[in-house]
Design a protein around this motif. Sequence first.
Motif, PDB file in Angstrom:
ATOM      1  N   LEU A  76      -3.812  36.312  -4.686  1.00  0.00           N
ATOM      2  CA  LEU A  76      -4.794  36.429  -5.757  1.00  0.00           C
ATOM      3  C   LEU A  76      -6.103  36.941  -5.184  1.00  0.00           C
ATOM      4  O   LEU A  76      -7.123  36.944  -5.857  1.00  0.00           O
ATOM      5  N   SER A  77      -6.059  37.404  -3.949  1.00  0.00           N
ATOM      6  CA  SER A  77      -7.321  37.693  -3.285  1.00  0.00           C
ATOM      7  C   SER A  77      -8.031  38.915  -3.850  1.00  0.00           C
ATOM      8  O   SER A  77      -9.220  38.901  -4.073  1.00  0.00           O
ATOM      9  N   ALA A  82      -5.451  39.034  -9.920  1.00  0.00           N
ATOM     10  CA  ALA A  82      -6.207  38.121 -10.762  1.00  0.00           C
ATOM     11  C   ALA A  82      -6.242  38.646 -12.195  1.00  0.00           C
ATOM     12  O   ALA A  82      -6.043  37.899 -13.156  1.00  0.00           O
ATOM     13  N   GLU A  83      -6.452  39.920 -12.327  1.00  0.00           N
ATOM     14  CA  GLU A  83      -6.504  40.514 -13.661  1.00  0.00           C
ATOM     15  C   GLU A  83      -5.149  40.435 -14.358  1.00  0.00           C
ATOM     16  O   GLU A  83      -5.069  40.154 -15.541  1.00  0.00           O
ATOM     17  N   VAL A  85      -2.806  38.251 -13.866  1.00  0.00           N
ATOM     18  CA  VAL A  85      -2.572  36.860 -14.233  1.00  0.00           C
ATOM     19  C   VAL A  85      -3.403  36.474 -15.446  1.00  0.00           C
ATOM     20  O   VAL A  85      -2.939  35.773 -16.345  1.00  0.00           O
ATOM     21  N   LEU A  86      -4.616  36.985 -15.475  1.00  0.00           N
ATOM     22  CA  LEU A  86      -5.490  36.687 -16.607  1.00  0.00           C
ATOM     23  C   LEU A  86      -4.898  37.209 -17.903  1.00  0.00           C
ATOM     24  O   LEU A  86      -4.850  36.500 -18.910  1.00  0.00           O
ATOM     25  N   GLU A  89      -1.924  34.998 -18.736  1.00  0.00           N
ATOM     26  CA  GLU A  89      -2.318  33.663 -19.214  1.00  0.00           C
ATOM     27  C   GLU A  89      -2.808  33.718 -20.645  1.00  0.00           C
ATOM     28  O   GLU A  89      -2.485  32.864 -21.464  1.00  0.00           O
ATOM     29  N   LEU A 100       2.487  28.405 -15.370  1.00  0.00           N
ATOM     30  CA  LEU A 100       2.641  27.943 -13.991  1.00  0.00           C
ATOM     31  C   LEU A 100       2.473  29.167 -13.094  1.00  0.00           C
ATOM     32  O   LEU A 100       3.059  30.211 -13.371  1.00  0.00           O
ATOM     33  N   ILE A 101       1.696  29.049 -12.053  1.00  0.00           N
ATOM     34  CA  ILE A 101       1.547  30.182 -11.155  1.00  0.00           C
ATOM     35  C   ILE A 101       2.137  29.866  -9.796  1.00  0.00           C
ATOM     36  O   ILE A 101       2.221  28.703  -9.392  1.00  0.00           O
ATOM     37  N   ALA A 103       1.880  31.712  -5.901  1.00  0.00           N
ATOM     38  CA  ALA A 103       1.528  32.793  -4.985  1.00  0.00           C
ATOM     39  C   ALA A 103       2.448  32.682  -3.776  1.00  0.00           C
ATOM     40  O   ALA A 103       2.513  31.647  -3.131  1.00  0.00           O
ATOM     41  N   ARG A 107       3.962  32.985   2.492  1.00  0.00           N
ATOM     42  CA  ARG A 107       4.655  31.712   2.599  1.00  0.00           C
ATOM     43  C   ARG A 107       6.117  31.832   3.026  1.00  0.00           C
ATOM     44  O   ARG A 107       6.886  32.639   2.496  1.00  0.00           O
ATOM     45  N   VAL A 223      -9.327  45.160   3.240  1.00  0.00           N
ATOM     46  CA  VAL A 223     -10.355  46.028   3.803  1.00  0.00           C
ATOM     47  C   VAL A 223     -10.241  46.103   5.329  1.00  0.00           C
ATOM     48  O   VAL A 223     -10.285  47.184   5.917  1.00  0.00           O
ATOM     49  N   GLU A 247      -9.090  48.665  -1.678  1.00  0.00           N
ATOM     50  CA  GLU A 247      -9.557  47.890  -0.532  1.00  0.00           C
ATOM     51  C   GLU A 247      -9.316  48.660   0.768  1.00  0.00           C
ATOM     52  O   GLU A 247     -10.168  48.703   1.654  1.00  0.00           O
ATOM     53  N   ILE A 275     -11.068  48.927  -8.665  1.00  0.00           N
ATOM     54  CA  ILE A 275     -11.707  47.612  -8.647  1.00  0.00           C
ATOM     55  C   ILE A 275     -13.211  47.811  -8.755  1.00  0.00           C
ATOM     56  O   ILE A 275     -13.721  48.917  -8.606  1.00  0.00           O
ATOM     57  N   ARG A 291      -4.748  43.935 -16.927  1.00  0.00           N
ATOM     58  CA  ARG A 291      -4.586  42.924 -17.964  1.00  0.00           C
ATOM     59  C   ARG A 291      -3.482  43.298 -18.928  1.00  0.00           C
ATOM     60  O   ARG A 291      -2.716  42.457 -19.380  1.00  0.00           O
TER      61      ARG A 291
END
Lengths: 340, 340
Positions: A76-77, A82-83, A85-86, A89, A100-101, A103, A107, A223, A247, A275, A291
Amino acid sequence: MSGRERRPVTIYEVADRAGVSIATVSRALRDSGLVAPATRRRVQQVAEELRFRPSRAGRALAEGQHAANGIVFPDLSGPYYAEVVLGYEEVVAELGRSVLILATNGRAKAEDAVHELAGRVDGMVIMGRTVGDHVVVRIADTGLPLVLLARPPVGLVDTVTADNESSARDLTAHLLGHGHRRIAFLGDPDESPDVAGRYTGFREAMTGGGYPVPVATPCAFDVRSGYAAAKDLLRTRPDAVVCANDEVALGALRAAEDLGLSVPGDLALTGWDDIMAAGYARLTTVHQSMRELGATAARWLDERIGGAKTVTQTLARREVLPTRLVIRASCGSHTDGGTT
Amino acid sequence: MSGRERRPVTIYEVADRAGVSIATVSRALRDSGLVAPATRRRVQQVAEELRFRPSRAGRALAEGQHAANGIVFPDLSGPYYAEVVLGYEEVVAELGRSVLILATNGRAKAEDAVHELAGRVDGMVIMGRTVGDHVVVRIADTGLPLVLLARPPVGLVDTVTADNESSARDLTAHLLGHGHRRIAFLGDPDESPDVAGRYTGFREAMTGGGYPVPVATPCAFDVRSGYAAAKDLLRTRPDAVVCANDEVALGALRAAEDLGLSVPGDLALTGWDDIMAAGYARLTTVHQSMRELGATAARWLDERIGGAKTVTQTLARREVLPTRLVIRASCGSHTDGGTT
DNA sequence: TCCGTCGTTGGAAGCGCTTACATTTCTGTT
DNA sequence: AACAGAAATGTAAGCGCTTCCAACGACGGA
């Protein structure tokens, strides 16, 4: 202000206090008909007084439904996910369901986590660069409604993506139009389906123009990585660098500065995603509505889950959302799109 | 590749195939001891073959636990909340739990949604600017572990915030040090606890220096609002404008350009949050570790839930995470921090 | 050889809710 | 006044799992 542990009130207590059976309570609190108005009012009042909230677990078990949707993304960095997911949601919440999210990041136990998530939702969105196709297949086999986002189709699963290839062609053509010939590609096509598409479009444009296609220079999405990779890449003196995302381009921009190269004078640079920072860095890039991607996936998923009681689709749906070139100073253009 | 609806396999089928009772299956798949090694192996193998995944709803009901945590935030559009959520998710996932998110946005039924969420989790984080204190109180009364983030403490609930006031003082002092006197504040202290803190620090510094304190000019949190509000505000010819966050400052920056004012020549400008674009816009701002905020909240919540079996705290915890001034060109400084 | 133990396993009672089905209570009709 | 049918409500059977408690062998000591 509490302190004491407190068992939540159950439907039984409400039934007791209202002098009815739990079945009636259940109906009064949800159904529209089937309950006498007077009874309904009484039950609702008691429920209110007792601050009764039906147990989700109880409902889920009885209904065989969770009233929740999941979404799996790499991280989500950046603003990108983020957009998405927004947008997701927003639509899901509107449908009265929870989100439920997950990431996967880097991992290790990502696969397990995805399976675990699958057990908590009525459907989920899986984005690219998270888990392998075999996981998608296994979950789809379960019968769990799925929508893939920004990743290649798998089996009969619905898929939403942004148009990477054609905008990559346009972008590259634009660069060629500026007279750039030695154009490098910074990003790893093997790492992300999106980048793969971008590289493909890039290649097509180069080949189409009759120019040799350079191999892609692998690079992670941040970056710092862009900076490091560009530091090396720029020694080969390309005219222009097409970066996998903004980035990376921003990192490359810094590297160019450090190397005393002026952009766009000595070097043209382009990014992807548009961005916020890209606007301020005058970066030519490709805009896509993140979005809208998330929202579309959410709506499709809902149809598959059956929320909209629409005709159940048998075939897999595919959609490629349009993208838009945003020309700013960094590619050597004369027009400067500013920060919008 | 499926197609047919398929009932998930239950513990009963596993028990049948393994020739044991469901109790044994349950134990074999979770407990450490209590099951003969041979039995355990057989059960595990059958479970594997059948691709058995225990139903979450079943477990939740039986255990009275969801193994999930929630987080409530206003929106995800800026980088701010996305970072917080990311830090939160990371820690929660590490603890083997799932994450439910809820954006209240401008949503009308936000309160209901928060209560609904409360019924699905074992604990949750509530950020500022989402729902009123009465909601927090009511949920806390339930006994549900709660942590407040970036909002004033309520009752005995743990609270994590970033240090707004002292950095606001520092920032304002810095501006005064540059010789600016007519300093305006752009942002609505009533809209967000964070902004309230920033305005308080601002006021203190102004008063402390013996200067009059201007009233705050209300403004929403996005670039557009910042632009619009600044257009008006700048007619009053302030020397400097302290903006509630970076997006607002970026909007103000654009407004200044449009008005032909040079920054920092004619006007000093500062933001808050140190988002990526701020670096490229040379914006002086205040940096705080959003991820750390989310991570801290996640850890505290886990302790309250009892995951870490630590001594149960009786008193509410408070923590104010440090912030750091990032001086760049927009405030009129000579040193330019660049984009880092 | 008998009995107390311990290690294993099964039986069964919930957890809180929804819902099919049964039962009771009203209606209105004839 | 009697009764069919509709309306309202109750009964109880799950949903899939965990876990308390009882049952059962096998084993070792007396």
